[in-house]
Scaffold this motif. Structure first.
Motif, mmCIF file in Angstrom:
data_model
loop_
_atom_site.group_PDB
_atom_site.id
_atom_site.type_symbol
_atom_site.label_atom_id
_atom_site.label_comp_id
_atom_site.label_asym_id
_atom_site.label_seq_id
_atom_site.Cartn_x
_atom_site.Cartn_y
_atom_site.Cartn_z
ATOM 1 N N ILE A 83 -0.133 24.885 15.077
ATOM 2 C CA ILE A 83 -1.098 25.739 15.768
ATOM 3 C C ILE A 83 -2.048 26.300 14.712
ATOM 4 C CG2 ILE A 83 -1.298 27.992 16.927
ATOM 5 C CD1 ILE A 83 1.116 27.243 18.595
ATOM 6 N N PRO A 84 -3.355 26.352 15.002
ATOM 7 C CA PRO A 84 -4.307 26.758 13.945
ATOM 8 C C PRO A 84 -4.055 28.137 13.350
ATOM 9 C CG PRO A 84 -5.484 25.724 15.754
ATOM 10 C CD PRO A 84 -4.060 25.900 16.225
ATOM 11 N N ARG A 85 -3.728 29.124 14.194
ATOM 12 C CA ARG A 85 -3.438 30.466 13.690
ATOM 13 C C ARG A 85 -2.390 31.128 14.569
ATOM 14 N NH1 ARG A 85 -8.887 30.922 13.347
ATOM 15 N NH2 ARG A 85 -8.978 32.414 15.060
ATOM 16 N N TYR A 86 -1.509 31.867 13.923
ATOM 17 C CA TYR A 86 -0.436 32.579 14.609
ATOM 18 C C TYR A 86 -0.608 34.085 14.391
ATOM 19 C CZ TYR A 86 1.936 28.017 14.083
ATOM 20 O OH TYR A 86 2.271 26.686 14.084
ATOM 21 N N ARG A 87 -0.035 34.856 15.314
ATOM 22 C CA ARG A 87 0.046 36.303 15.149
ATOM 23 C C ARG A 87 1.503 36.708 14.995
ATOM 24 N NH1 ARG A 87 -4.118 39.650 19.032
ATOM 25 N NH2 ARG A 87 -5.936 39.340 17.690
ATOM 26 N N LEU A 88 1.760 37.601 14.057
ATOM 27 C CA LEU A 88 3.095 38.134 13.830
ATOM 28 C C LEU A 88 3.128 39.581 14.308
ATOM 29 C CD1 LEU A 88 3.770 36.837 10.191
ATOM 30 C CD2 LEU A 88 4.403 35.751 12.354
ATOM 31 N N PHE A 89 4.120 39.897 15.153
ATOM 32 C CA PHE A 89 4.293 41.240 15.673
ATOM 33 C C PHE A 89 5.642 41.797 15.213
ATOM 34 C CE2 PHE A 89 1.319 39.281 18.548
ATOM 35 C CZ PHE A 89 0.482 40.300 18.976
ATOM 36 N N LYS A 90 5.646 43.065 14.834
ATOM 37 C CA LYS A 90 6.887 43.779 14.553
ATOM 38 C C LYS A 90 6.881 45.086 15.331
ATOM 39 C CE LYS A 90 7.895 41.724 10.052
ATOM 40 N NZ LYS A 90 8.192 41.946 8.611
ATOM 41 N N ASP A 91 7.924 45.307 16.106
ATOM 42 C CA ASP A 91 8.028 46.505 16.943
ATOM 43 C C ASP A 91 6.796 46.692 17.819
ATOM 44 O OD1 ASP A 91 10.574 47.204 15.885
ATOM 45 O OD2 ASP A 91 9.563 47.987 14.103
ATOM 46 N N GLY A 92 6.245 45.579 18.307
ATOM 47 C CA GLY A 92 5.108 45.616 19.211
ATOM 48 C C GLY A 92 3.754 45.728 18.554
ATOM 49 N N SER A 93 3.706 45.844 17.239
ATOM 50 C CA SER A 93 2.436 45.996 16.527
ATOM 51 C C SER A 93 2.076 44.699 15.796
ATOM 52 C CB SER A 93 2.513 47.138 15.515
ATOM 53 O OG SER A 93 2.726 48.371 16.167
ATOM 54 N N LEU A 94 0.818 44.310 15.890
ATOM 55 C CA LEU A 94 0.326 43.153 15.150
ATOM 56 C C LEU A 94 0.296 43.487 13.668
ATOM 57 C CD1 LEU A 94 -1.067 40.344 15.037
ATOM 58 C CD2 LEU A 94 -3.242 41.549 15.391
ATOM 59 N N VAL A 95 1.006 42.686 12.862
ATOM 60 C CA VAL A 95 1.093 42.966 11.432
ATOM 61 C C VAL A 95 0.405 41.915 10.571
ATOM 62 C CG1 VAL A 95 3.180 44.363 11.607
ATOM 63 C CG2 VAL A 95 3.385 41.887 11.259
ATOM 64 N N ASP A 96 0.157 40.701 11.128
ATOM 65 C CA ASP A 96 -0.471 39.667 10.299
ATOM 66 C C ASP A 96 -0.922 38.506 11.165
ATOM 67 O OD1 ASP A 96 -1.414 38.511 7.994
ATOM 68 O OD2 ASP A 96 0.548 38.082 7.117
#
Length: 261
Positions: A83-96
């Motif tokens: 996938i071209p770009r991914y989103r990483l979430f921790k505890d519901g917040s976008l972190v990277d």
């Protein structure tokens, strides 16, 4: 963009870092999917959320814990890299946002693939309609709305929509066409006045890019697979991976398999 590139060729380019943008208009004829990856102890509730909300969250496939190749979705497919770009979430917040999640992979992660409106864009184009985000070479505009989803366990939130403008006669045709594709969001859920669904400014997107509205055109809104990202913000799982809006997994599954004739 390259509509004739095979899904396997596109996934290889993505894996090698040679394509990092949105996938709208690529690999014509094949199903594109939104992505959600959750720990196994959150998977059952998210599955129920998808079942309760099939318009924004049409489930195409679900993996086994730790499975990243998803047999049947594509040759040599690796969900961690393709996938071209991914989103990483921790505890519901976008972190990277990253282009490869191999370093974040765990054996307890479960993959969900959800139908994407990019799949029905091909049918609109084949009917001679102007799909504005494709003709202008940008990501589709996406907006948060005031339309509530049905809650399931810890998951709740409002629907996200994608928007494409059409003349009224073309909007009617678009509704007729998309009704045949319930597995990739189906018919629009609203058209006309954006304020009726909580959108204050059609030129200020929450995700994606703005497109031009020409004289006489009306905005048409489809339920969007970014909706789970809003639900994730509410539920706050300790860890989650999604696609970045507009950056889909392009599968080897033909769009024709999803059409209801």
């Amino acid at each position: 963009m390259n509509a004739t590139m095979t899904p396997h060729e596109l996934r290889q380019k993505i894996r090698l870092g040679q394509h990092s943008g949105n996938t709208s208009g690529y690999s014509e004829g094949y199903v594109q999917c939104n992505l959600v990856i959750l720990p196994v102890d959150w998977a059952a509730e998210f599955l129920q959320f998808c079942q309760q909300n099939p318009k924004p969250c049409p489930l195409i496939a679900m993996g086994q814990p730790g499975e990243f190749d998803l047999p049947g979705m594509g040759v040599d497919l690796d969900i961690r890299t393709d996938i071209p770009r991914y989103r990483l979430f921790k505890d519901g917040s976008l972190v990277d946002e990253v282009e490869d999640v191999s370093a974040h992979w765990r054996d307890d992660l479960v993959v969900f693939l959800l139908g994407c409106s990019f799949s029905f864009e091909e049918a609109l184009l084949n009917d001679g309609l102007d799909v504005r985000n494709i003709s202008e070479g940008v990501n589709v505009p996406m907006f948060r709305t005031n339309i509530p989803c049905k809650p399931a366990g810890r998951f709740s939130g409002n629907t996200v929509v994608s928007m494409r403008p059409f003349l009224p006669v073309d909007a009617i045709r678009a509704i007729q066409i998309c009704t045949r594709f319930p597995s990739v969001h189906g018919a629009p859920i609203h058209f006309g006045d954006p304020s009726q669904i909580g959108i204050e400014d059609i030129n200020r997107t929450d995700f994606g890019d703005a497109v031009s509205l020409k004289a006489g055109e009306t905005p048409v809104f489809w339920a969007c697979g970014v909706t789970p990202q809003v639900a994730l913000e509410q539920a706050k799982p300790p860890f989650c991976i999604t696609h970045s809006p507009g950056c889909m997994l392009v599968t080897d599954l033909p769009n024709s398999r999803l059409a209801v004739m």
